[in-house]
Design a protein around this motif. Structure first.
Motif, PDB file in Angstrom:
ATOM      1  N   GLY A 370      30.758   8.794  63.561  1.00 15.69           N
ATOM      2  CA  GLY A 370      30.026   7.631  64.046  1.00 15.69           C
ATOM      3  C   GLY A 370      29.034   7.975  65.139  1.00 15.69           C
ATOM      4  O   GLY A 370      28.682   9.132  65.350  1.00 15.69           O
ATOM      5  N   ILE A 371      28.574   6.967  65.863  1.00 19.31           N
ATOM      6  CA  ILE A 371      27.634   7.176  66.960  1.00 19.31           C
ATOM      7  C   ILE A 371      28.420   7.319  68.266  1.00 19.31           C
ATOM      8  O   ILE A 371      29.551   6.851  68.380  1.00 19.31           O
ATOM      9  CB  ILE A 371      26.627   6.016  67.072  1.00 19.31           C
ATOM     10  N   ASP A 372      27.817   7.980  69.252  1.00 19.91           N
ATOM     11  CA  ASP A 372      28.517   8.107  70.525  1.00 19.91           C
ATOM     12  C   ASP A 372      28.062   7.003  71.482  1.00 19.91           C
ATOM     13  O   ASP A 372      27.176   6.199  71.171  1.00 19.91           O
ATOM     14  CB  ASP A 372      28.327   9.495  71.143  1.00 19.91           C
ATOM     15  N   LYS A 373      28.663   6.962  72.643  1.00 20.86           N
ATOM     16  CA  LYS A 373      28.367   5.903  73.608  1.00 20.86           C
ATOM     17  C   LYS A 373      26.908   5.898  74.026  1.00 20.86           C
ATOM     18  O   LYS A 373      26.322   4.832  74.257  1.00 20.86           O
ATOM     19  CB  LYS A 373      29.265   6.067  74.837  1.00 20.86           C
ATOM     20  N   ALA A 376      24.760   4.143  71.425  1.00 20.46           N
ATOM     21  CA  ALA A 376      24.960   2.694  71.545  1.00 20.46           C
ATOM     22  C   ALA A 376      24.223   2.144  72.753  1.00 20.46           C
ATOM     23  O   ALA A 376      23.614   1.062  72.697  1.00 20.46           O
ATOM     24  CB  ALA A 376      26.452   2.387  71.641  1.00 20.46           C
ATOM     25  N   TYR A 389      23.724  -0.505  59.675  1.00 21.18           N
ATOM     26  CA  TYR A 389      24.598   0.630  59.934  1.00 21.18           C
ATOM     27  C   TYR A 389      25.366   0.966  58.647  1.00 21.18           C
ATOM     28  O   TYR A 389      26.099   0.145  58.113  1.00 21.18           O
ATOM     29  CB  TYR A 389      25.566   0.253  61.064  1.00 21.18           C
ATOM     30  N   SER A 391      28.251   3.453  57.096  1.00 17.52           N
ATOM     31  CA  SER A 391      29.368   4.241  57.631  1.00 17.52           C
ATOM     32  C   SER A 391      30.311   4.674  56.521  1.00 17.52           C
ATOM     33  O   SER A 391      30.607   3.905  55.603  1.00 17.52           O
ATOM     34  CB  SER A 391      30.148   3.416  58.661  1.00 17.52           C
ATOM     35  N   SER A 396      35.648   4.714  62.832  1.00 24.19           N
ATOM     36  CA  SER A 396      34.475   4.886  63.697  1.00 24.19           C
ATOM     37  C   SER A 396      33.538   3.692  63.584  1.00 24.19           C
ATOM     38  O   SER A 396      32.914   3.288  64.572  1.00 24.19           O
ATOM     39  CB  SER A 396      33.748   6.190  63.364  1.00 24.19           C
ATOM     40  N   ASP A 400      32.447   1.479  66.759  1.00 26.87           N
ATOM     41  CA  ASP A 400      31.033   1.292  67.070  1.00 26.87           C
ATOM     42  C   ASP A 400      30.632  -0.179  67.007  1.00 26.87           C
ATOM     43  O   ASP A 400      29.703  -0.605  67.702  1.00 26.87           O
ATOM     44  CB  ASP A 400      30.175   2.124  66.121  1.00 26.87           C
ATOM     45  N   ARG A 403      31.309  -1.363  70.360  1.00 27.40           N
ATOM     46  CA  ARG A 403      30.288  -0.860  71.287  1.00 27.40           C
ATOM     47  C   ARG A 403      28.994  -1.663  71.177  1.00 27.40           C
ATOM     48  O   ARG A 403      28.374  -2.015  72.188  1.00 27.40           O
ATOM     49  CB  ARG A 403      30.018   0.620  71.009  1.00 27.40           C
TER      50      ARG A 403
END
Length: 435
Positions: A370-373, A376, A389, A391, A396, A400, A403
């Motif tokens: 997934g994406i990291d902080k 986001a 998005y 996925s 994840s 997300d 987030r």
């Protein structure tokens, strides 16, 4: 060996059992079954144990004979991975995946199951038995030079003579009868639109081994070799040496052609590229003149139709970190001057793009993690109005979702497709809109 009654399904292909208060994550079972299990991880200090079903005492009505002997836990102590749901009817597989997705979205995504209508996993057109859909395969090689795969969380290799989930064109090459002595890894790929050419990639453990292996293949099969002297192709330091034929495949998606090199990423299911592209464009609704970022863009699967949609007055930023896949994207987008193809870490490039352009939408298809902080946070700071998005992991995606919701977005639409039959994996698409 323990006898347990299996409870609910859990993410990762497990069912949950209990023994004297201890949680056991069990593979190769079905919720509700009474089974005997063999413990595979049972350290006394562990929070939970792991086990495989070895015998079924009370079978679920959804249990069927496994289609692949090598992956059947009732026949083998170390069944190979890759078809962990092969003992379950396809319809019930999708029901179990829907339960997993709902659990992840409520527990990790922060959604209230009573207030939101979480979708069921949808079947994908193709073979009714869920076989023959993999257009890309990766194999290990055992000490005898044979193609092999390993069991879940195991380094022990099991020789295989077939892989029923693989595209029929891959199975027809005769690759299982070849002596791969001196080869570390074998990858096979075929176009989802043209199965006349199968690309075989050989990762050498010993220099010169690939050339010897290539001679064993039948005439007409394209063979290429990864030379891993000084690094691998994945990190940009390796060298792709073509031994016969070409080093790339041609894919065609909704009328557009894509060139994909052997080491480049492409969707695995033969129907995935067309299905995902169609749904992403329908949900993201790109319009003429808009500026859109395609993050983790790969070979440009979504970037190309996005560039067509925004037209000459718009702009698409196709961002990818992997060097080989980035090179594919540059080739595939070369006829679209409105597309800017950028190689780099998404969080860094996104910050620069957001500073220089006012983005109308973002499409992202990240790896399984997934994406990291930071990504986001950059999306939230950009205040882009809509995010589509894609996925391949429900955990994840759920994380997300939380987030993005914390950054001012709401999940307007979600759908899940069964692009990985006979496995626990699934593909989700979500549309997030700015509140």
């Amino acid at each position: 060996m323990l006898t347990v009654r299996l409870g609910k399904i859990a993410h990762g292909g497990h069912t949950v059992g209990r023994h004297e208060g201890r949680v056991i994550f069990v593979r190769h079972g079905i919720p509700g079954e009474l089974v005997k299990v063999r413990l595979t991880d049972s350290a006394p200090e562990a929070k939970f144990w792991r086990a495989d079903v070895s015998e079924v005492l009370e079978a679920s009505e959804h249990r069927v004979p496994h289609f692949w002997d090598a992956a059947d836990a009732l026949k083998h102590r170390d069944p190979v991975g890759g078809a962990e749901f092969g003992h379950i009817t396809l319809e019930h597989q999708r029901e179990l995946k829907s339960q997993v997705a709902a659990e992840q979205m409520t527990r990790l995504g922060g959604l209230n199951a009573e207030d939101c209508n979480l979708p069921a996993v949808q079947a994908v057109k193709g073979s009714v038995d869920g076989l023959g859909w993999r257009t890309r395969m990766s194999y290990s090689v055992d000490a005898q030079g044979r193609l092999a795969m390993s069991a879940f969380r195991s380094n022990q290799l099991t020789w295989i003579a077939q892989m029923p989930l693989a595209h029929p064109a891959i199975e027809a090459t005769g690759l299982y009868s070849v002596d791969y002595t001196g080869i570390e890894r074998v990858e096979a790929a075929v176009s989802s639109q043209d199965d006349r050419t199968v690309l075989i990639l050989l990762a050498e453990a010993k220099p010169g081994a690939a050339a010897k292996v290539a001679k064993q293949f039948a005439e007409g099969v394209n063979v290429a070799s990864f030379s891993q002297q000084g690094g691998s192709a994945a990190d940009g330091k390796g060298r792709l040496q073509v031994l016969a034929g070409s080093a790339y495949l041609t894919e065609k998606v909704l009328g557009e052609k894509f060139r994909i090199t052997g080491e480049g990423f492409w969707q695995v299911h033969r129907e995935a590229a067309s299905l995902l592209t169609r749904r992403v464009i329908e949900l993201a609704e790109p319009a003429a003149g808009e500026q859109i970022a395609d993050l983790y863009a790969g070979a440009g699967l979504f970037s190309v139709p996005l560039a067509k949609a925004v037209g000459s007055e718009g702009r698409v930023f196709s961002i990818e970190g992997a060097p080989g896949t980035h090179a594919d994207a540059k080739k595939n987008l070369r006829s679209y001057p409105q597309a800017t193809v950028i190689r780099g870490r998404v969080e860094r490039v996104l910050r620069q793009v957001a500073r220089d352009a006012s983005m109308d939408a973002v499409v992202l298809d990240p790896p399984r993690t997934g994406i990291d902080k930071q990504v986001a946070a950059e999306l939230g700071a950009s205040a882009v109005s809509r995010i589509c998005y894609v996925s391949c992991d429900p955990a994840s995606f759920a994380r997300d979702t939380a987030r993005l919701m914390g950054r001012g977005y709401e999940l307007e639409h979600m759908e899940i497709h069964d692009l990985y039959p006979h496995t626990h994996h699934m593909e989700s698409i979500g549309l997030f809109v700015r509140r």
